[in-house]
Design a protein around this motif. Structure first.
Motif, PDB file in Angstrom:
ATOM      1  N   ALA A 349      -6.212 -27.632 -13.211  1.00 59.87           N
ATOM      2  CA  ALA A 349      -6.681 -29.417 -13.056  1.00 59.87           C
ATOM      3  C   ALA A 349      -8.247 -29.507 -12.534  1.00 59.87           C
ATOM      4  N   LEU A 350      -7.995 -28.853 -11.439  1.00 59.87           N
ATOM      5  CA  LEU A 350      -9.887 -28.623 -11.321  1.00 59.87           C
ATOM      6  C   LEU A 350     -10.245 -28.746 -12.687  1.00 59.87           C
ATOM      7  N   ALA A 351     -10.099 -27.430 -12.993  1.00 59.16           N
ATOM      8  CA  ALA A 351     -11.034 -27.120 -14.391  1.00 59.16           C
ATOM      9  C   ALA A 351     -11.260 -28.698 -15.376  1.00 59.16           C
ATOM     10  N   GLN A 352     -10.364 -28.906 -15.717  1.00 65.87           N
ATOM     11  CA  GLN A 352     -10.373 -29.964 -16.007  1.00 65.87           C
ATOM     12  C   GLN A 352     -11.297 -31.300 -15.680  1.00 65.87           C
ATOM     13  N   ALA A 353     -10.715 -31.751 -14.327  1.00 69.06           N
ATOM     14  CA  ALA A 353     -11.585 -32.323 -13.550  1.00 69.06           C
ATOM     15  C   ALA A 353     -13.342 -32.530 -13.640  1.00 69.06           C
ATOM     16  N   VAL A 354     -13.208 -30.841 -13.147  1.00 70.33           N
ATOM     17  CA  VAL A 354     -14.534 -30.543 -13.208  1.00 70.33           C
ATOM     18  C   VAL A 354     -15.412 -31.648 -14.470  1.00 70.33           C
ATOM     19  N   VAL A 355     -14.908 -30.592 -15.703  1.00 72.51           N
ATOM     20  CA  VAL A 355     -15.965 -30.965 -17.108  1.00 72.51           C
ATOM     21  C   VAL A 355     -15.552 -32.439 -16.835  1.00 72.51           C
ATOM     22  N   GLN A 356     -15.101 -33.138 -16.314  1.00 72.62           N
ATOM     23  CA  GLN A 356     -15.138 -34.285 -17.408  1.00 72.62           C
ATOM     24  C   GLN A 356     -15.237 -35.532 -16.441  1.00 72.62           C
ATOM     25  N   ALA A 357     -15.931 -35.159 -14.808  1.00 75.16           N
ATOM     26  CA  ALA A 357     -16.389 -35.722 -13.952  1.00 75.16           C
ATOM     27  C   ALA A 357     -17.698 -36.356 -14.326  1.00 75.16           C
ATOM     28  N   PRO A 358     -18.809 -36.034 -15.403  1.00 74.51           N
ATOM     29  CA  PRO A 358     -19.761 -36.457 -15.068  1.00 74.51           C
ATOM     30  C   PRO A 358     -19.992 -37.623 -15.930  1.00 74.51           C
ATOM     31  N   GLY A 359     -18.399 -38.163 -16.874  1.00 72.44           N
ATOM     32  CA  GLY A 359     -18.182 -39.185 -17.785  1.00 72.44           C
ATOM     33  C   GLY A 359     -17.411 -39.593 -16.800  1.00 72.44           C
ATOM     34  N   PHE A 360     -17.308 -39.895 -15.522  1.00 77.00           N
ATOM     35  CA  PHE A 360     -16.715 -40.846 -14.902  1.00 77.00           C
ATOM     36  C   PHE A 360     -17.219 -42.067 -14.324  1.00 77.00           C
ATOM     37  N   THR A 361     -18.775 -41.994 -13.562  1.00 75.81           N
ATOM     38  CA  THR A 361     -19.036 -43.740 -13.520  1.00 75.81           C
ATOM     39  C   THR A 361     -20.170 -43.873 -15.097  1.00 75.81           C
ATOM     40  N   LEU A 362     -19.745 -43.334 -16.279  1.00 72.29           N
ATOM     41  CA  LEU A 362     -20.791 -43.351 -17.921  1.00 72.29           C
ATOM     42  C   LEU A 362     -19.418 -44.612 -18.643  1.00 72.29           C
ATOM     43  N   ARG A 363     -18.443 -43.844 -19.005  1.00 75.36           N
ATOM     44  CA  ARG A 363     -17.809 -44.437 -19.479  1.00 75.36           C
ATOM     45  C   ARG A 363     -17.886 -46.236 -19.304  1.00 75.36           C
ATOM     46  N   GLY A 364     -17.546 -46.828 -19.826  1.00 75.08           N
ATOM     47  CA  GLY A 364     -16.714 -48.284 -19.506  1.00 75.08           C
ATOM     48  C   GLY A 364     -18.074 -49.612 -19.145  1.00 75.08           C
ATOM     49  N   GLY A 365     -19.351 -48.571 -19.286  1.00 77.85           N
ATOM     50  CA  GLY A 365     -20.143 -48.488 -18.464  1.00 77.85           C
ATOM     51  C   GLY A 365     -20.955 -47.985 -17.645  1.00 77.85           C
ATOM     52  N   THR A 366     -22.019 -47.791 -17.628  1.00 81.85           N
ATOM     53  CA  THR A 366     -22.247 -47.062 -16.087  1.00 81.85           C
ATOM     54  C   THR A 366     -22.630 -48.036 -14.596  1.00 81.85           C
ATOM     55  N   ASN A 367     -22.478 -46.885 -13.822  1.00 80.54           N
ATOM     56  CA  ASN A 367     -22.052 -47.744 -12.667  1.00 80.54           C
ATOM     57  C   ASN A 367     -23.116 -48.972 -12.099  1.00 80.54           C
ATOM     58  N   GLU A 368     -24.528 -48.231 -12.945  1.00 78.06           N
ATOM     59  CA  GLU A 368     -26.553 -49.195 -12.125  1.00 78.06           C
ATOM     60  C   GLU A 368     -25.940 -50.355 -12.947  1.00 78.06           C
ATOM     61  N   ILE A 369     -25.767 -50.807 -14.368  1.00 80.35           N
ATOM     62  CA  ILE A 369     -25.397 -51.517 -14.904  1.00 80.35           C
ATOM     63  C   ILE A 369     -24.139 -53.074 -14.703  1.00 80.35           C
ATOM     64  N   LEU A 370     -22.901 -51.848 -13.967  1.00 77.65           N
ATOM     65  CA  LEU A 370     -21.963 -52.622 -13.538  1.00 77.65           C
ATOM     66  C   LEU A 370     -22.644 -53.658 -12.405  1.00 77.65           C
ATOM     67  N   ARG A 371     -23.629 -52.924 -11.503  1.00 84.88           N
ATOM     68  CA  ARG A 371     -23.801 -53.407 -10.077  1.00 84.88           C
ATOM     69  C   ARG A 371     -24.861 -55.017 -10.293  1.00 84.88           C
ATOM     70  N   GLY A 372     -25.152 -54.781 -11.771  1.00 85.17           N
ATOM     71  CA  GLY A 372     -26.147 -55.756 -11.890  1.00 85.17           C
ATOM     72  C   GLY A 372     -25.461 -57.044 -12.207  1.00 85.17           C
TER      73      GLY A 372
END
Length: 381
Positions: A349-372
């Protein structure tokens, strides 16, 4: 628009307990391999159909369109249990979460009768045609063009990060249908339903770090879309997409993609009596519970007919940062290395999460856009 201060704390209806027990009983007897981020990386059309047979897809759609007339809060309970179990819900996810409600809100009677019953049965999957190369989260900068043709429109352009397009029966495409207006970049956008397969649509895999395939590049090369498959009014695409994103950004999937890690770390800490790991699990669960209440509040606002795009953006920002913090905490305390082939479920499970983690704050709109979006909603930008 619902302001942050207008939302009531999230609460579930009295019937939620019985529904939760029913879902847990079903999951206990189902056959699947649990995984992190299952709403994106786990797709099993047969499992989706099984959920449809139990009335757990299209839950909030009216019965006259094959739905079940239940509340967003009841749907929240079902989704929460499926995600906590790591169930393979990726095939139907987009259609059930946002395309169905969007068609219900904006579609013609013909579109509703064609697509909504099939979505509720788990027999019609959708892709989202929003993101484009070099556009990031700035949807107003889309370059896919829709040009008038006899009896419809012709689409030309490229979409990327299109989850599940290789499994989809249709894709909902945002395109510029009028010339760009420098004074209002949000004007002149429209949404189009493109049925798949189509010889003028090329779907190419975008493989992840570990070689998995759930993202795609989708190229529209003179794809014809009849007038009957325009969603809503031409030129009204921005308003429709904004409402749609409230469903995409606020659900429990923005909190629970890495929940399996918390559960497995809890079991490991109980077995080893590691006080540091136990404190970490307690801290993570306290954070998760607070975020869950915020997500429930947005679901309640949707149930009341609101368009809580600002609170949804806030939930998505906080929730996806939390998901990444879970990965870091587990790596610190689990005592295992990420290994997709390990017999240890925590290492896998940790391997699955590590691979996907870079996309968590990107998909569905980057966090920078959302803060705006949040800053504008609060009147500070």
């Amino acid at each position: 628009m619902a302001n942050l201060s207008e939302l009531e704390p999230g609460t579930l209806p009295p019937e939620a307990g019985a529904l939760r027990d029913e879902v847990r009983e079903f999951l206990a007897g189902a056959s699947f391999t649990p995984r992190c981020d299952s709403w994106l990386t786990g797709a099993d059309p047969a499992f989706s159909r099984a959920l449809g047979e139990r009335g757990w897809l299209g839950m909030t759609l009216p019965e006259r369109y094959g739905g079940h007339g239940r509340s967003p809060l009841e749907r929240f309970v079902v989704i929460e249990e499926l995600l906590a179990a790591g169930a393979p819900v990726g095939a139907h996810w987009i259609a059930d979460r946002q395309t169905g409600p969007s068609i219900l809100a904006n579609g013609t009677e013909e579109q509703k009768r064609r697509f909504l019953p099939a979505i509720a049965r788990g027999e019609c999957f959708f892709g989202i045609g929003m993101s484009e190369p070099d556009s990031g989260s700035d949807l107003a900068s889309v370059r896919t063009r829709a040009e008038r043709a006899d009896g419809g429109w012709t689409l030309r352009g490229t979409k990327v990060w299109t989850s599940g397009a290789h499994l989809a029966h249709a894709i909902l495409v945002l395109a510029r249908s009028e010339p760009l207006d420098a004074g209002d970049r949000h004007a002149g956008l429209s949404q189009f339903i493109v049925a798949l397969p189509d010889e003028r649509v090329a779907i190419r895999p975008i493989r992840g770090l570990s070689g998995e395939h759930h993202f795609n590049e989708v190229v529209f090369d003179g794809t014809f879309v009849p007038d009957a498959m325009v969603l809503g009014r031409p030129g009204d695409g921005w308003r429709q997409v904004t409402a749609e994103l409230a469903y995409e950004r606020s659900g429990p999937e923005r909190l629970l993609s890495t929940f399996m890690l918390i559960r497995l770390l809890h079991g490991r800490a109980a077995d080893t009596a590691d006080p540091a790991a136990r404190r970490t699990v307690g801290r993570l669960m306290a954070r998760l519970w607070a975020l869950r209440q915020a997500s429930l509040a947005v679901a309640g606002a949707l149930a009341a007919g609101g368009t809580p795009d600002v609170p949804a953006a806030l939930v998505k920002d906080l929730g996806t940062r939390f998901e990444n913090e879970v990965v870091d905490a587990v790596r610190e305390h689990a005592g295992v290395e990420p290994d997709p082939g390990s017999p240890d479920p925590l290492a896998r499970a940790l391997a699955q999460a590590v691979v996907q983690a870079p996309g968590f704050t990107l998909r569905g709109g980057t966090n920078e856009i959302l803060r705006g979006i949040v800053a504008r909603g609060l009147g500070v930008r």
